[in-house]
Design an enzyme around this catalytic site. Structure first.
Site, PDB file in Angstrom:
ATOM      1  N   CYS A  26      12.345  13.302 -56.574  1.00 13.79           N
ATOM      2  CA  CYS A  26      13.519  12.948 -56.819  1.00 13.79           C
ATOM      3  C   CYS A  26      14.018  12.639 -55.521  1.00 13.79           C
ATOM      4  CB  CYS A  26      14.489  14.034 -57.591  1.00 13.79           C
ATOM      5  SG  CYS A  26      14.319  15.394 -56.682  1.00 13.79           S
ATOM      6  N   HIS A 553      -9.355  25.968 -26.982  1.00 14.01           N
ATOM      7  CA  HIS A 553     -10.937  25.679 -27.205  1.00 14.01           C
ATOM      8  C   HIS A 553     -11.668  26.776 -26.728  1.00 14.01           C
ATOM      9  CE1 HIS A 553     -14.547  23.213 -27.072  1.00 14.01           C
ATOM     10  NE2 HIS A 553     -14.088  22.224 -27.982  1.00 14.01           N
TER      11      HIS A 553
END
Length: 630
Positions: A26, A553
């Site tokens: 909606c 990392h």
């Protein structure tokens, strides 16, 4: 988070495509029909960046997004088959048997009417503006320009059965083109001519009670629903070699006369009964009726059951030509706007003020869910003030007997759809609701300390400027007001340029530092959201509450370990707090396998910052500030 990533994250957290039987949207929310609610991670959904809140109710899982919901919805079509016509044409009645009767009703209504609301609102505004122009003498009704514009504004409502046939067929799993042909027969000129003439009509000797089907709602929905059952029966018993011709032929030959003889008249009669019943109740005391409905409207919206009233609104329009009930939603919308403006004025926290300001603007254009879920409902007292103010404004609207001549999301843009008798009363009711809500909220106040926007402020402690050296650009001075990134791993800090990997050492990935780990644990360096994870578990990307994107990392080329010696403890989309454990890894095993364990910590969106400062101190512990962004 961009719309594609948000769609991917939501789909993952609702249990994947296989756990979703239907998806519609909606104005502000995605509405999922879920197969197994146990597979949905609601906690993670609620804290996902881009999601305002999650509501379970009316047989649906509703994920409130805000103004971006159409963009996110479209992305589901790119990453899944949820929006494909092949899925839409699949029967859904069997899936809808779970849940309450109200839940199934709301699910059906929202699926049928949601796709039409945008066009319906546009046509309604145009119709209202034309009515104003005629009333003020600016445009004569016989003028060709008026005739053309009136056709543009009225065609959707005149041919409403044909549009409802499309959405109903998709919902009930029927052939869309046969359904449209059925609806077209109901509004066919010669059929309407029989009604206008008042002649006795029969079908092979069987009397037919003629009705006017233009602008009607219930008859075509009932007809397509029945047709869907007949279609599945025929498809099971007709050979596939002739099915594509015989099934549509039988459907048209049976359903058109059947609708004109039974379903249509029953639907029209039922529509009139509903409309008359409401008019009777409303006429008994319109002030109380409008006040009560205006007060409860946002409560209905919260639980998603307001869709049950959309059918009543449209039915009133088709039978009576106006909807009194629809007008009562105006004060409910603008009372929330007043409360949001009060929060924006009174709040001390900058982030809460900014959030209230943006949702206030959205609410003026009819999008109240972000403000309700994100501000007033969380603060409680502003929501209560808005409900009380809505009741006051609703009483004014009821006293004036205001009404809507068309459908459309209530907002500043759609005020013309309420033009007619009681129009000034409608405007006054909305103004009263807005001002009363604003003043009540300012007087009553609220406790902003518990709001998430205030609780998300950075908590890093003070640091001395001598502890830092500029990384980008050289020679600049540290701005202590900048965002701070903490040490994610206990160990020794080294310059990124010393990393034995050109991708990191050259700064191509981003600016930052590197760490020689002393133990195998990675902690969150700040309050953030997990943007990216890797199946190997050797790295992850975070996004801070203020937009910094950080890559951690663990090791160089360790992706080749394919997840050995790593254990990832979070998932994409997770919200994490500073100091929360993210990754566990076997430091000795990785080193024994011949891999460098140095861990780069880089800001991947470094170009967004004029200055990035890194710590000069070599030895650090988890939580110490190692990067400051200015």
């Amino acid at each position: 988070m961009n719309s594609k990533v948000l769609a991917e994250s939501i789909l993952k957290l609702v249990g994947g495509e296989g756990n979703v039987s239907a998806l519609v949207h909606c104005a502000t929310r995605l509405r999922f029909k879920i197969n197994d609610i146990g597979r949905v991670d609601i906690t993670k959904l609620e804290v996902l960046d881009g999601v305002i809140t999650v509501v379970q109710g009316a047989g649906q899982l509703q994920v409130v997004i805000g103004n971006r919901v159409p963009e996110v919805y479209r992305e589901f079509g790119a990453i899944s088959s949820l929006l494909n016509d092949s899925r839409d044409s699949a029967p859904t009645q069997t899936r809808d048997k779970d849940g309450t009767v109200l839940g199934r009703l709301v699910d059906v209504v929202s699926a049928i009417f949601t796709p039409l609301l945008g066009a319906m609102a546009a046509a309604g505004v145009l119709k209202g503006l034309l009515a104003i122009a005629v009333a003020l003498g600016w445009q004569p009704t016989r003028n060709s320009s008026y005739i053309i514009l009136h056709a543009a504004s009225d065609s959707l409502f005149y041919f409403l059965p044909m549009l409802l046939a499309i959405t109903s067929a998709r919902k009930f799993g029927a052939n869309v083109f046969v359904a449209v042909s059925l609806a077209g027969a109901l509004v066919y000129p010669s059929i309407q001519g029989l009604f206008d003439a008042g002649a006795n009509v029969s079908f092979f000797g069987i009397p037919v009670v003629m009705m006017k089907y233009t602008t009607s709602v219930i008859p075509i929905i009932l007809s397509v629903w029945l047709m869907s059952y007949l279609e599945r029966f025929l498809n099971r018993h007709i050979h596939e070699s002739v099915r594509n011709i015989l099934t549509p032929f039988i459907l048209l030959a049976v359903m058109v006369p059947l609708t004109l003889m039974t379903v249509g008249p029953l639907g029209i009669s039922f529509s009139k009964i509903i409309a008359t019943a409401f008019v009777t109740i409303y006429g008994f005391n319109p002030i109380v009726a409008s006040a009560l409905f205006a007060a409860l409207w946002q409560v209905f919206v919260i639980f998603g059951v307001h869709w049950g009233f959309v059918t009543l609104f449209i039915n009133d329009l088709s039978v009576l030509g106006r909807s009194f009930l629809k007008a009562a939603t105006g004060p409910a919308v603008f009372s929330q706007s007043g409360a949001l403006l009060a929060v924006m004025i009174r709040a001390r926290d900058k982030k809460l003020r900014a959030l209230a300001g943006s949702t206030f603007i959205a609410s003026l254009f009819g999008i109240t869910e972000p403000g309700v879920y994100g501000i007033t409902l969380k603060l409680k007292r502003p929501f209560i003030c808005a409900v009380c103010a809505a009741a006051l404004g609703g009483a004014v609207v009821g006293y004036a007997r205001s009404s809507a001549m068309s459908m459309g999301m209530t907002s500043l843009l759609t005020v013309p759809i309420f033009y007619g008798d009681g129009f000034m009363g409608f405007v006054l009711g909305c103004v009263v609701a807005f001002i009363a809500s604003l003043l009540l909220t300012l007087m009553v106040g609220f406790d902003e300390a518990g709001h998430p926007a205030c609780a998300a402020a950075p908590t890093a402690g003070p640091a001395a400027a001598s502890d830092f050296a500029p990384a980008v650009p050289a020679g600049t001075t540290l701005d202590l007001a900048g965002e701070r990134i903490g040490m994610p791993i206990n160990g020794e800090l080294i310059a990124l340029s010393q990393v034995n990997d050109k991708v990191f050492s050259s700064g191509v990935v981003g600016q930052g530092v590197a760490i020689l780990p002393a133990e195998g644990r990675v902690y969150a360096p700040m309050d953030s959201r997990v943007m990216h994870t890797f199946a190997s578990g050797h790295a992850l990307g975070l996004q801070s509450d203020y937009g910094a994107e950080i890559l951690i990392h663990v090791g160089i080329d360790t992706v080749q370990l394919q997840g050995r010696y790593y254990r990832l403890l979070v998932a994409e989309g997770d919200r994490v707090r500073k100091g929360q454990l993210l990754i566990e890894f076997d430091l000795e095993a990785i080193a024994h396998a011949g891999y460098d364990t140095v861990t780069p910590v880089v800001i991947t969106n470094a170009d967004d910052y004029p200055q990035i400062n890194t710590s000069n101190l070599r030895h650090q512990k988890v939580g110490d500030t190692i990067i400051t962004l200015a």
